[in-house]
Design a protein around this motif. Structure first.
Motif, PDB file in Angstrom:
ATOM      1  N   GLY A   1     -64.466  71.573  30.673  1.00  0.00           N
ATOM      2  CA  GLY A   1     -63.713  72.147  29.563  1.00  0.00           C
ATOM      3  C   GLY A   1     -62.643  71.243  28.985  1.00  0.00           C
ATOM      4  N   GLN A   2     -62.645  69.980  29.350  1.00  0.00           N
ATOM      5  CA  GLN A   2     -61.620  69.060  28.851  1.00  0.00           C
ATOM      6  C   GLN A   2     -62.184  68.143  27.784  1.00  0.00           C
ATOM      7  OE1 GLN A   2     -60.158  67.141  32.431  1.00  0.00           O
ATOM      8  NE2 GLN A   2     -58.377  68.486  32.394  1.00  0.00           N
ATOM      9  N   ASN A   3     -61.299  67.725  26.914  1.00  0.00           N
ATOM     10  CA  ASN A   3     -61.602  66.762  25.856  1.00  0.00           C
ATOM     11  C   ASN A   3     -62.653  67.295  24.872  1.00  0.00           C
ATOM     12  OD1 ASN A   3     -60.865  64.358  24.680  1.00  0.00           O
ATOM     13  ND2 ASN A   3     -62.438  63.165  25.710  1.00  0.00           N
ATOM     14  N   GLN A   4     -62.298  68.377  24.202  1.00  0.00           N
ATOM     15  CA  GLN A   4     -63.205  69.001  23.231  1.00  0.00           C
ATOM     16  C   GLN A   4     -63.373  68.122  21.994  1.00  0.00           C
ATOM     17  OE1 GLN A   4     -62.159  72.924  21.919  1.00  0.00           O
ATOM     18  NE2 GLN A   4     -64.004  73.168  20.743  1.00  0.00           N
ATOM     19  N   SER A   5     -64.585  68.104  21.490  1.00  0.00           N
ATOM     20  CA  SER A   5     -64.887  67.332  20.286  1.00  0.00           C
ATOM     21  C   SER A   5     -64.268  68.002  19.062  1.00  0.00           C
ATOM     22  CB  SER A   5     -66.400  67.243  20.095  1.00  0.00           C
ATOM     23  OG  SER A   5     -66.702  66.720  18.824  1.00  0.00           O
ATOM     24  N   PRO A   6     -63.608  67.230  18.208  1.00  0.00           N
ATOM     25  CA  PRO A   6     -63.083  67.801  16.970  1.00  0.00           C
ATOM     26  C   PRO A   6     -64.195  68.059  15.948  1.00  0.00           C
ATOM     27  CG  PRO A   6     -62.601  65.463  17.060  1.00  0.00           C
ATOM     28  CD  PRO A   6     -63.245  65.830  18.366  1.00  0.00           C
ATOM     29  N   ALA A   7     -65.350  67.429  16.139  1.00  0.00           N
ATOM     30  CA  ALA A   7     -66.445  67.536  15.172  1.00  0.00           C
ATOM     31  C   ALA A   7     -67.467  68.620  15.530  1.00  0.00           C
ATOM     32  CB  ALA A   7     -67.161  66.201  15.048  1.00  0.00           C
ATOM     33  N   ARG A   8     -67.528  68.988  16.805  1.00  0.00           N
ATOM     34  CA  ARG A   8     -68.551  69.946  17.225  1.00  0.00           C
ATOM     35  C   ARG A   8     -67.944  70.989  18.160  1.00  0.00           C
ATOM     36  NH1 ARG A   8     -73.961  68.743  20.637  1.00  0.00           N
ATOM     37  NH2 ARG A   8     -74.784  70.846  20.561  1.00  0.00           N
ATOM     38  N   CYS A   9     -67.797  72.187  17.685  1.00  0.00           N
ATOM     39  CA  CYS A   9     -67.238  73.279  18.471  1.00  0.00           C
ATOM     40  C   CYS A   9     -68.114  73.533  19.697  1.00  0.00           C
ATOM     41  CB  CYS A   9     -67.157  74.539  17.608  1.00  0.00           C
ATOM     42  SG  CYS A   9     -66.344  75.906  18.440  1.00  0.00           S
ATOM     43  N   GLY A  10     -67.495  73.665  20.845  1.00  0.00           N
ATOM     44  CA  GLY A  10     -68.238  73.948  22.063  1.00  0.00           C
ATOM     45  C   GLY A  10     -68.692  72.718  22.828  1.00  0.00           C
ATOM     46  N   TYR A  11     -68.478  71.519  22.270  1.00  0.00           N
ATOM     47  CA  TYR A  11     -68.841  70.288  22.962  1.00  0.00           C
ATOM     48  C   TYR A  11     -67.615  69.763  23.693  1.00  0.00           C
ATOM     49  CZ  TYR A  11     -70.322  65.497  23.900  1.00  0.00           C
ATOM     50  OH  TYR A  11     -70.625  64.320  24.523  1.00  0.00           O
ATOM     51  N   PHE A  12     -67.721  69.671  25.003  1.00  0.00           N
ATOM     52  CA  PHE A  12     -66.632  69.138  25.815  1.00  0.00           C
ATOM     53  C   PHE A  12     -67.142  67.914  26.562  1.00  0.00           C
ATOM     54  CE2 PHE A  12     -65.586  73.559  25.215  1.00  0.00           C
ATOM     55  CZ  PHE A  12     -64.222  73.523  24.961  1.00  0.00           C
ATOM     56  N   GLU A  13     -66.440  66.804  26.412  1.00  0.00           N
ATOM     57  CA  GLU A  13     -66.858  65.557  27.042  1.00  0.00           C
ATOM     58  C   GLU A  13     -66.979  65.712  28.559  1.00  0.00           C
ATOM     59  OE1 GLU A  13     -65.441  60.942  27.604  1.00  0.00           O
ATOM     60  OE2 GLU A  13     -64.395  62.178  26.170  1.00  0.00           O
ATOM     61  N   GLY A  14     -66.021  66.408  29.182  1.00  0.00           N
ATOM     62  CA  GLY A  14     -66.048  66.570  30.631  1.00  0.00           C
ATOM     63  C   GLY A  14     -67.322  67.231  31.125  1.00  0.00           C
ATOM     64  N   ASP A  15     -67.807  68.238  30.410  1.00  0.00           N
ATOM     65  CA  ASP A  15     -69.036  68.930  30.801  1.00  0.00           C
ATOM     66  C   ASP A  15     -70.262  68.051  30.598  1.00  0.00           C
ATOM     67  OD1 ASP A  15     -67.628  71.267  31.471  1.00  0.00           O
ATOM     68  OD2 ASP A  15     -67.744  71.998  29.412  1.00  0.00           O
ATOM     69  N   ARG A  16     -70.332  67.386  29.468  1.00  0.00           N
ATOM     70  CA  ARG A  16     -71.500  66.546  29.162  1.00  0.00           C
ATOM     71  C   ARG A  16     -71.597  65.347  30.097  1.00  0.00           C
ATOM     72  NH1 ARG A  16     -74.967  69.311  25.735  1.00  0.00           N
ATOM     73  NH2 ARG A  16     -73.616  70.634  24.520  1.00  0.00           N
ATOM     74  N   MET A  17     -70.450  64.741  30.404  1.00  0.00           N
ATOM     75  CA  MET A  17     -70.469  63.566  31.274  1.00  0.00           C
ATOM     76  C   MET A  17     -70.842  63.950  32.703  1.00  0.00           C
ATOM     77  SD  MET A  17     -70.148  61.012  29.396  1.00  0.00           S
ATOM     78  CE  MET A  17     -71.009  61.960  28.161  1.00  0.00           C
ATOM     79  N   PHE A  18     -70.460  65.164  33.140  1.00  0.00           N
ATOM     80  CA  PHE A  18     -70.871  65.605  34.474  1.00  0.00           C
ATOM     81  C   PHE A  18     -72.391  65.766  34.524  1.00  0.00           C
ATOM     82  CE2 PHE A  18     -71.878  68.628  37.787  1.00  0.00           C
ATOM     83  CZ  PHE A  18     -71.216  68.065  38.858  1.00  0.00           C
ATOM     84  N   THR A  19     -72.968  66.340  33.486  1.00  0.00           N
ATOM     85  CA  THR A  19     -74.430  66.492  33.418  1.00  0.00           C
ATOM     86  C   THR A  19     -75.107  65.127  33.427  1.00  0.00           C
ATOM     87  OG1 THR A  19     -74.211  68.568  32.200  1.00  0.00           O
ATOM     88  CG2 THR A  19     -76.324  67.430  32.035  1.00  0.00           C
ATOM     89  N   LEU A  20     -74.579  64.193  32.652  1.00  0.00           N
ATOM     90  CA  LEU A  20     -75.134  62.842  32.611  1.00  0.00           C
ATOM     91  C   LEU A  20     -75.002  62.161  33.971  1.00  0.00           C
ATOM     92  CD1 LEU A  20     -76.428  60.528  31.038  1.00  0.00           C
ATOM     93  CD2 LEU A  20     -74.134  59.884  30.282  1.00  0.00           C
ATOM     94  N   GLN A  21     -73.869  62.353  34.631  1.00  0.00           N
ATOM     95  CA  GLN A  21     -73.664  61.785  35.962  1.00  0.00           C
ATOM     96  C   GLN A  21     -74.756  62.257  36.917  1.00  0.00           C
ATOM     97  OE1 GLN A  21     -69.761  61.854  38.383  1.00  0.00           O
ATOM     98  NE2 GLN A  21     -70.933  63.589  39.165  1.00  0.00           N
ATOM     99  N   ARG A  22     -75.074  63.536  36.894  1.00  0.00           N
ATOM    100  CA  ARG A  22     -76.106  64.087  37.787  1.00  0.00           C
ATOM    101  C   ARG A  22     -77.488  63.501  37.474  1.00  0.00           C
ATOM    102  NH1 ARG A  22     -73.727  64.902  41.948  1.00  0.00           N
ATOM    103  NH2 ARG A  22     -72.467  66.745  42.191  1.00  0.00           N
ATOM    104  N   LEU A  23     -77.810  63.361  36.214  1.00  0.00           N
ATOM    105  CA  LEU A  23     -79.103  62.788  35.828  1.00  0.00           C
ATOM    106  C   LEU A  23     -79.210  61.329  36.277  1.00  0.00           C
ATOM    107  CD1 LEU A  23     -79.436  64.308  32.254  1.00  0.00           C
ATOM    108  CD2 LEU A  23     -80.754  64.951  34.288  1.00  0.00           C
TER     109      LEU A  23
END
Length: 72
Positions: A12-34
């Motif tokens: 839930g950290q570092n929300q994108s100003p361009a896309r509502c609901g996109y949080f860098e912390g969540d996406r990077m965790f998913t990428l880390q797992r992959l």
């Protein structure tokens, strides 16, 4: 070979100003797992600084997991 993956921001950290609901912390965790799964399939030892999506590791503990000493 040993690689440390640091997903950075917590959930839930570092929300994108361009896309509502996109949080860098969540996406990077998913990428880390992959990345972890793919690297381990090649026999690489992987250390992750965040074991769970909710983890909010301090910078100094993230450095320690990577095998570096935090600077004072």
């Amino acid at each position: 070979m040993k690689i440390c993956l640091d997903a950075g921001h917590g959930t839930g950290q570092n929300q994108s100003p361009a896309r509502c609901g996109y949080f860098e912390g969540d996406r990077m965790f998913t990428l880390q797992r992959l990345l972890q799964q793919e690297l381990e399939a090649y026999g690489v030892t992987v250390v992750c600084t965040r074991a769970a999506r909710q983890d909010r590791a301090r910078y100094s503990s993230r450095q320690s997991k990577a095998g570096q000493r935090p600077s004072s």
